[in-house]
Design a protein around this motif. Structure first.
Motif, PDB file in Angstrom:
ATOM      1  N   VAL A  91       0.818  -1.218   0.000  1.00 45.05           N
ATOM      2  CA  VAL A  91       0.000   0.000   0.000  1.00 45.05           C
ATOM      3  C   VAL A  91       0.853   1.270   0.000  1.00 45.05           C
ATOM      4  O   VAL A  91       0.550   2.225  -0.733  1.00 45.05           O
ATOM      5  CB  VAL A  91      -0.983  -0.005   1.190  1.00 45.05           C
ATOM      6  CG1 VAL A  91      -1.714   1.335   1.298  1.00 45.05           C
ATOM      7  CG2 VAL A  91      -1.982  -1.140   1.032  1.00 45.05           C
ATOM      8  N   LEU A 137     -13.371   6.600  -2.714  1.00 50.01           N
ATOM      9  CA  LEU A 137     -13.372   5.272  -3.318  1.00 50.01           C
ATOM     10  C   LEU A 137     -13.173   4.160  -2.295  1.00 50.01           C
ATOM     11  O   LEU A 137     -13.999   3.240  -2.203  1.00 50.01           O
ATOM     12  CB  LEU A 137     -12.308   5.202  -4.423  1.00 50.01           C
ATOM     13  CG  LEU A 137     -12.581   6.068  -5.653  1.00 50.01           C
ATOM     14  CD1 LEU A 137     -11.411   5.989  -6.619  1.00 50.01           C
ATOM     15  CD2 LEU A 137     -13.866   5.629  -6.348  1.00 50.01           C
ATOM     16  N   PRO A 138     -12.097   4.178  -1.491  1.00 45.85           N
ATOM     17  CA  PRO A 138     -11.958   3.125  -0.474  1.00 45.85           C
ATOM     18  C   PRO A 138     -12.954   3.263   0.664  1.00 45.85           C
ATOM     19  O   PRO A 138     -13.373   2.262   1.252  1.00 45.85           O
ATOM     20  CB  PRO A 138     -10.511   3.298   0.022  1.00 45.85           C
ATOM     21  CG  PRO A 138     -10.154   4.702  -0.299  1.00 45.85           C
ATOM     22  CD  PRO A 138     -10.907   5.048  -1.547  1.00 45.85           C
ATOM     23  N   GLY A 141     -16.047   1.626  -0.399  1.00 52.02           N
ATOM     24  CA  GLY A 141     -15.863   0.235  -0.783  1.00 52.02           C
ATOM     25  C   GLY A 141     -15.876   0.001  -2.276  1.00 52.02           C
ATOM     26  O   GLY A 141     -15.815  -1.152  -2.723  1.00 52.02           O
ATOM     27  N   VAL A 143     -13.515   0.837  -4.409  1.00 50.66           N
ATOM     28  CA  VAL A 143     -12.167   0.379  -4.747  1.00 50.66           C
ATOM     29  C   VAL A 143     -11.384   0.212  -3.455  1.00 50.66           C
ATOM     30  O   VAL A 143     -11.370   1.124  -2.617  1.00 50.66           O
ATOM     31  CB  VAL A 143     -11.435   1.379  -5.667  1.00 50.66           C
ATOM     32  CG1 VAL A 143     -10.010   0.910  -5.939  1.00 50.66           C
ATOM     33  CG2 VAL A 143     -12.185   1.550  -6.985  1.00 50.66           C
ATOM     34  N   ALA A 144     -10.749  -0.940  -3.279  1.00 44.88           N
ATOM     35  CA  ALA A 144      -9.933  -1.165  -2.091  1.00 44.88           C
ATOM     36  C   ALA A 144      -8.651  -0.356  -2.179  1.00 44.88           C
ATOM     37  O   ALA A 144      -8.150  -0.070  -3.272  1.00 44.88           O
ATOM     38  CB  ALA A 144      -9.599  -2.654  -1.951  1.00 44.88           C
ATOM     39  N   VAL A 145      -8.129   0.037  -1.026  1.00 44.20           N
ATOM     40  CA  VAL A 145      -6.939   0.878  -1.012  1.00 44.20           C
ATOM     41  C   VAL A 145      -5.731   0.159  -1.595  1.00 44.20           C
ATOM     42  O   VAL A 145      -4.777   0.796  -2.069  1.00 44.20           O
ATOM     43  CB  VAL A 145      -6.644   1.361   0.425  1.00 44.20           C
ATOM     44  CG1 VAL A 145      -6.148   0.213   1.288  1.00 44.20           C
ATOM     45  CG2 VAL A 145      -5.636   2.505   0.419  1.00 44.20           C
ATOM     46  N   ASP A 146      -5.747  -1.165  -1.561  1.00 44.55           N
ATOM     47  CA  ASP A 146      -4.635  -1.929  -2.124  1.00 44.55           C
ATOM     48  C   ASP A 146      -4.966  -2.514  -3.496  1.00 44.55           C
ATOM     49  O   ASP A 146      -4.267  -3.390  -3.984  1.00 44.55           O
ATOM     50  CB  ASP A 146      -4.226  -3.056  -1.171  1.00 44.55           C
ATOM     51  CG  ASP A 146      -5.374  -4.020  -0.887  1.00 44.55           C
ATOM     52  OD1 ASP A 146      -6.522  -3.699  -1.249  1.00 44.55           O
ATOM     53  OD2 ASP A 146      -5.117  -5.089  -0.293  1.00 44.55           O
ATOM     54  N   ASP A 147      -6.032  -2.015  -4.111  1.00 40.48           N
ATOM     55  CA  ASP A 147      -6.455  -2.500  -5.428  1.00 40.48           C
ATOM     56  C   ASP A 147      -5.688  -1.751  -6.513  1.00 40.48           C
ATOM     57  O   ASP A 147      -5.561  -0.517  -6.466  1.00 40.48           O
ATOM     58  CB  ASP A 147      -7.956  -2.278  -5.602  1.00 40.48           C
ATOM     59  CG  ASP A 147      -8.525  -3.027  -6.796  1.00 40.48           C
ATOM     60  OD1 ASP A 147      -7.761  -3.308  -7.742  1.00 40.48           O
ATOM     61  OD2 ASP A 147      -9.735  -3.329  -6.779  1.00 40.48           O
ATOM     62  N   LEU A 150      -6.959   1.472  -8.223  1.00 38.37           N
ATOM     63  CA  LEU A 150      -6.815   2.812  -7.661  1.00 38.37           C
ATOM     64  C   LEU A 150      -5.859   3.663  -8.485  1.00 38.37           C
ATOM     65  O   LEU A 150      -6.026   4.878  -8.581  1.00 38.37           O
ATOM     66  CB  LEU A 150      -6.316   2.719  -6.217  1.00 38.37           C
ATOM     67  CG  LEU A 150      -6.277   4.021  -5.423  1.00 38.37           C
ATOM     68  CD1 LEU A 150      -7.678   4.584  -5.252  1.00 38.37           C
ATOM     69  CD2 LEU A 150      -5.627   3.799  -4.057  1.00 38.37           C
ATOM     70  N   SER A 154      -7.215   7.021 -10.263  1.00 43.05           N
ATOM     71  CA  SER A 154      -6.590   8.251  -9.776  1.00 43.05           C
ATOM     72  C   SER A 154      -5.904   8.995 -10.913  1.00 43.05           C
ATOM     73  O   SER A 154      -5.969  10.227 -10.995  1.00 43.05           O
ATOM     74  CB  SER A 154      -5.567   7.924  -8.684  1.00 43.05           C
ATOM     75  OG  SER A 154      -6.171   7.299  -7.575  1.00 43.05           O
TER      76      SER A 154
END
Length: 283
Positions: A91, A137-138, A141, A143-147, A150, A154
């Motif tokens: 991350v 986004l995170p 839900g 987009v996951a922060v570790d997806d 992102l 972005s």
């Protein structure tokens, strides 16, 4: 794979780049812009804003810019292709990559608007437009922060904010320079500095929203945007691809509206301006 990565592709890209450079050079596109951007009159002084500015390909600043933009894009895409796999493994690295995109966008937008130290204010409209959407986004839900998603999302939003900031900032400052007498007339009538500048700059800066509006209005009828096509090629259903593209288009309109409003306010308040090359800072 849509396009084969081979010598034929390289030859086609080279031909297209050469055609773009030739047209820009023959039409002398961009001539005179450096005088306007630095606030110096034609023939006044040397260097970036004067009569003996830096030499450009075929007399056209845009021809030189196009000639270097193509190879630069190829090098940057090659670098991203190599590091993207490592970035998504942690991350902090992913967030650092997004921060890098923001920093480059700030530099690019700021230096497109002005060459003095006020270019740093370009960070404000880009951040004001992009940060709330990316943070949502995170949190929601989507987009996951570790997806890995992102990063492209972005990037699209930062790119849209960059475009809106540049167009609005340049148009606002150009309009204020061309209609300086009207600003002075407003001041003579008792208008505050901010209000006098806003009256002149607002209509011109607002035009920065037109490309995004037209893209959204004509989506599916004139063009199939990149997010939609990319999702389809990645195996998503047309409905899923359409949902992603709709989110991107609506988010872009929100991001650009905020960016344009903020940069207009910065120009009206004198935070972003252009000075003569003899008094500009940081050059």
């Amino acid at each position: 794979m849509v396009l084969p990565v081979n010598a034929t592709l390289a030859a086609v890209l080279t031909a297209l780049l050469a055609a773009a450079v030739t047209v820009a050079a023959v039409a002398r596109l961009g001539e005179g812009q450096e005088h306007r951007q630095t606030g110096t009159p034609r023939g006044g002084g040397k260097g970036r804003g004067g009569g003996k500015g830096r030499k450009t390909l075929g007399g056209s600043p845009h021809a030189r810019a196009i000639a270097t933009a193509g190879p630069r894009a190829a090098a940057q895409l090659a670098a991203v292709s190599l590091v993207i796999g490592y970035v998504v493994r942690a991350v902090p690295l992913l967030l650092a990559f997004v921060a890098l995109m923001f920093a480059v966008a700030t530099w690019t937008a700021g230096r497109r608007i002005t060459h003095n130290r006020t270019w740093r204010w370009a960070a404000a409209p880009i951040a004001a437009g992009v940060a709330p959407v990316v943070a949502a986004l995170p949190l929601t839900g989507l987009v996951a922060v570790d997806d890995i998603a992102l990063i492209p999302v972005s990037g699209i939003l930062i790119g849209g904010a960059l475009t809106g900031t540049v167009l609005a900032g340049r148009r606002a400052l150009d309009e204020l320079a061309a209609r300086h007498g009207e600003v002075e007339a407003g001041l003579a009538l008792g208008l505050p500095d901010r209000e006098a500048r806003l009256e002149i700059a607002r209509p011109a800066a607002s035009d920065a929203l037109i490309p995004g509006l037209d893209q959204t209005r004509t989506v599916g009828l004139v063009t199939l945007p990149g997010a939609y096509v990319g999702m389809l090629l990645g195996g998503a259903s047309p409905v899923e691809a359409g949902a992603v593209q709709l989110f991107v288009l609506v988010a872009l309109m929100a991001v650009q509206a905020v960016a344009v409003a903020v940069v207009l306010e910065l120009v009206a308040r004198g935070r972003v301006h252009r000075l003569h090359s003899g008094t500009s800072e940081g050059e």
